[in-house]
Each structure stands twice: as structure tokens, then as C-alpha cells.
Write a protein that holds these residues in place. Structure first.
Motif, short mmCIF file in Angstrom:
data_model
loop_
_atom_site.label_atom_id
_atom_site.label_comp_id
_atom_site.label_asym_id
_atom_site.label_seq_id
_atom_site.Cartn_x
_atom_site.Cartn_y
_atom_site.Cartn_z
N LYS A 2 5.49 -67.74 -40.17
CA LYS A 2 5.59 -66.99 -41.42
C LYS A 2 4.69 -67.63 -42.47
O LYS A 2 4.40 -68.83 -42.42
N ASN A 3 4.23 -66.81 -43.40
CA ASN A 3 3.40 -67.27 -44.51
C ASN A 3 4.18 -67.15 -45.81
O ASN A 3 4.79 -66.10 -46.07
N THR A 4 4.17 -68.22 -46.59
CA THR A 4 4.91 -68.25 -47.85
C THR A 4 4.06 -68.89 -48.93
O THR A 4 3.03 -69.50 -48.66
N THR A 5 4.54 -68.77 -50.16
CA THR A 5 3.96 -69.48 -51.30
C THR A 5 5.05 -70.28 -51.98
O THR A 5 6.25 -69.96 -51.87
N LEU A 6 4.65 -71.31 -52.69
CA LEU A 6 5.56 -72.09 -53.53
C LEU A 6 4.77 -72.54 -54.75
O LEU A 6 3.64 -73.02 -54.62
N CYS A 7 5.38 -72.37 -55.92
CA CYS A 7 4.70 -72.71 -57.16
C CYS A 7 5.56 -73.65 -57.99
O CYS A 7 6.76 -73.39 -58.19
N TYR A 8 4.95 -74.71 -58.48
CA TYR A 8 5.59 -75.61 -59.41
C TYR A 8 5.02 -75.32 -60.79
O TYR A 8 3.86 -75.61 -61.07
N VAL A 49 2.14 -65.24 -54.77
CA VAL A 49 2.75 -66.19 -55.70
C VAL A 49 3.02 -65.53 -57.05
O VAL A 49 4.07 -65.75 -57.66
N CYS A 50 2.10 -64.70 -57.52
CA CYS A 50 2.31 -64.01 -58.80
C CYS A 50 3.51 -63.07 -58.73
O CYS A 50 4.34 -63.04 -59.64
N ARG A 51 3.62 -62.31 -57.63
CA ARG A 51 4.74 -61.39 -57.46
C ARG A 51 6.06 -62.14 -57.36
O ARG A 51 7.05 -61.80 -58.02
N GLU A 52 6.09 -63.18 -56.53
CA GLU A 52 7.33 -63.93 -56.33
C GLU A 52 7.80 -64.62 -57.62
O GLU A 52 8.98 -64.61 -57.93
N VAL A 53 6.87 -65.21 -58.36
CA VAL A 53 7.25 -65.86 -59.62
C VAL A 53 7.82 -64.83 -60.59
O VAL A 53 8.86 -65.06 -61.21
N LEU A 54 7.19 -63.68 -60.68
CA LEU A 54 7.69 -62.63 -61.57
C LEU A 54 9.07 -62.16 -61.13
O LEU A 54 9.99 -62.05 -61.95
N GLU A 55 9.24 -61.90 -59.84
CA GLU A 55 10.54 -61.41 -59.33
C GLU A 55 11.65 -62.42 -59.54
O GLU A 55 12.76 -62.06 -59.91
N GLU A 56 11.37 -63.71 -59.30
CA GLU A 56 12.42 -64.72 -59.35
C GLU A 56 12.69 -65.27 -60.74
O GLU A 56 13.79 -65.75 -61.00
N GLY A 58 10.94 -63.83 -63.93
CA GLY A 58 10.56 -62.98 -65.06
C GLY A 58 9.30 -63.44 -65.76
O GLY A 58 8.85 -62.83 -66.73
N LEU A 59 8.69 -64.53 -65.27
CA LEU A 59 7.50 -65.09 -65.89
C LEU A 59 6.23 -64.57 -65.22
O LEU A 59 6.21 -64.32 -64.01
N VAL A 60 5.17 -64.44 -66.01
CA VAL A 60 3.86 -64.04 -65.52
C VAL A 60 2.97 -65.28 -65.50
O VAL A 60 2.86 -65.98 -66.52
N LEU A 61 2.36 -65.56 -64.36
CA LEU A 61 1.45 -66.70 -64.26
C LEU A 61 0.15 -66.37 -64.99
O LEU A 61 -0.50 -65.38 -64.68
N GLU A 62 -0.21 -67.19 -65.96
CA GLU A 62 -1.44 -67.00 -66.73
C GLU A 62 -2.54 -67.96 -66.27
O GLU A 62 -3.70 -67.61 -66.27
N GLU A 63 -2.15 -69.18 -65.93
CA GLU A 63 -3.11 -70.20 -65.46
C GLU A 63 -2.46 -70.94 -64.30
O GLU A 63 -1.45 -71.61 -64.48
#
Length: 156
Positions: A2-8, A49-56, A58-63
Motif C-alpha cells: 500500500k502507498n500512504t503519506t504522512l505529514c508533520y 497528502v493535501c487531501r488527507e490533511v484537509l480531511e483529517e 480542516g487545514l490547507v497545506l500552503e508550504e
């Protein structure tokens, strides 16, 4: 695999962490992790990563930046390629997450959280601002039994 993303997501000396306490049969149950999830069909790592961060959150990644790829091998869970990101600028307001509790954690307190041992390795690499890396982590159950950085075995 499986392919996933993780963002700090970083805010000064704090990281937005997710305490995974809401889903049953969750391989990350009771652990603290960054924010991310599985790819949908046809998504790039950046789109995921942008979709997952928004879904989990409510934030939009800008940088944000892709910092590494982590390969997980386990005797319990399916093998996984995880695209690891950091983000230093977001917009929006944090919402309640249906997968757990979101909380800003100070950099100094991160390593006292309950997390996978391998996560502590790549968090350290992120904090050290290491260049792009490939990290392989091998688990037996919840125990880390092997690690390799850019193809070279690491001492645990």
C-alpha cells in the motif's frame, strides 16, 4: 504494497500530532503519529497528502515538502511505502478528527509520546533537516527489528 503519506505540520517548536484512539482494528491504535493516509486511485503523493490533511484536520497545506520515503515491512501488517512530508505553513481552522485527537505537541515532548520506534528515527531525521532519505523499517509485531538508511543497515 500500500502507498500512504504522512505529514508533520510544524508551528514554531510544536508539531500537530494525531493520537489514534477512535478507530477499531487500527494498526496505529493508541499511537501518536503525524497526519496522512492512503492514496486514492490516480493520486500523486502531493495530492494525497493535501487531501488527507484537509480531511483529517480542516487545514490547507500552503508550504510543504517531500522529505523522504519510508518502507515498512511487518510480519503482521501489509508492506507499505510511505511518502513523508513536513509542512511549515497552513491555513484554515483545525476541526475535530474522526480518527483520533489532534494536539499541538512541543518538540521536547514528542519523544515521550507513545509512538512506533521507527517513527522516532525519521522524526529525528526531519528535525535534523537531513536531505531527502529512504528509510526501511522492519517490524516483528510492534517491535522494530531492523532499519536501513539509504540502503545501509543501521544499528538499533
Amino acid at each position: 504494497m500500500k502507498n500512504t503519506t504522512l505529514c508533520y505540520i510544524r508551528r514554531g517548536e510544536e508539531y500537530l500530532m494525531l493520537h489514534r484512539i477512535k478507530k477499531e482494528n487500527d494498526e496505529n491504535r493508541d499511537k501518536w503519529i503525524g497526519v496522512g493516509g492512503k492514496f486514492e486511485e490516480g493520486e500523486s503523493p502531493e495530492e494525497c497528502v493535501c487531501r488527507e490533511v484537509l480531511e483529517e484536520t480542516g487545514l490547507v497545506l500552503e508550504e510543504y515538502a517531500l522529505r523522504g520515503i519510508v518502507t515498512f515491512v511487518s510480519d503482521v501488517w501489509p508492506a507499505e511505502y510511505m511518502f513523508l512530508f513536513t509542512a511549515d505553513r497552513v491555513s484554515g481552522d483545525i476541526k475535530e478528527c474522526d480518527e483520533g485527537q489532534l494536539e499541538w505537541i512541543s518538540r521536547d515532548a514528542l519523544y515521550r509520546l507513545t509512538m512506533w520506534e521507527g517513527d522516532k528515527i525519521f522524526l529525528r531525521f526531519l528535525q535534523e533537516e537531513r536531505p531527502f532519505f529512504s528509510l526501511k523499517l522492519e517490524y516483528r509485531g510492534e517491535r522494530l527489528v531492523g532499519a536501513a538508511l539509504n540502503g545501509a543497515k543501521m544499528q538499533l
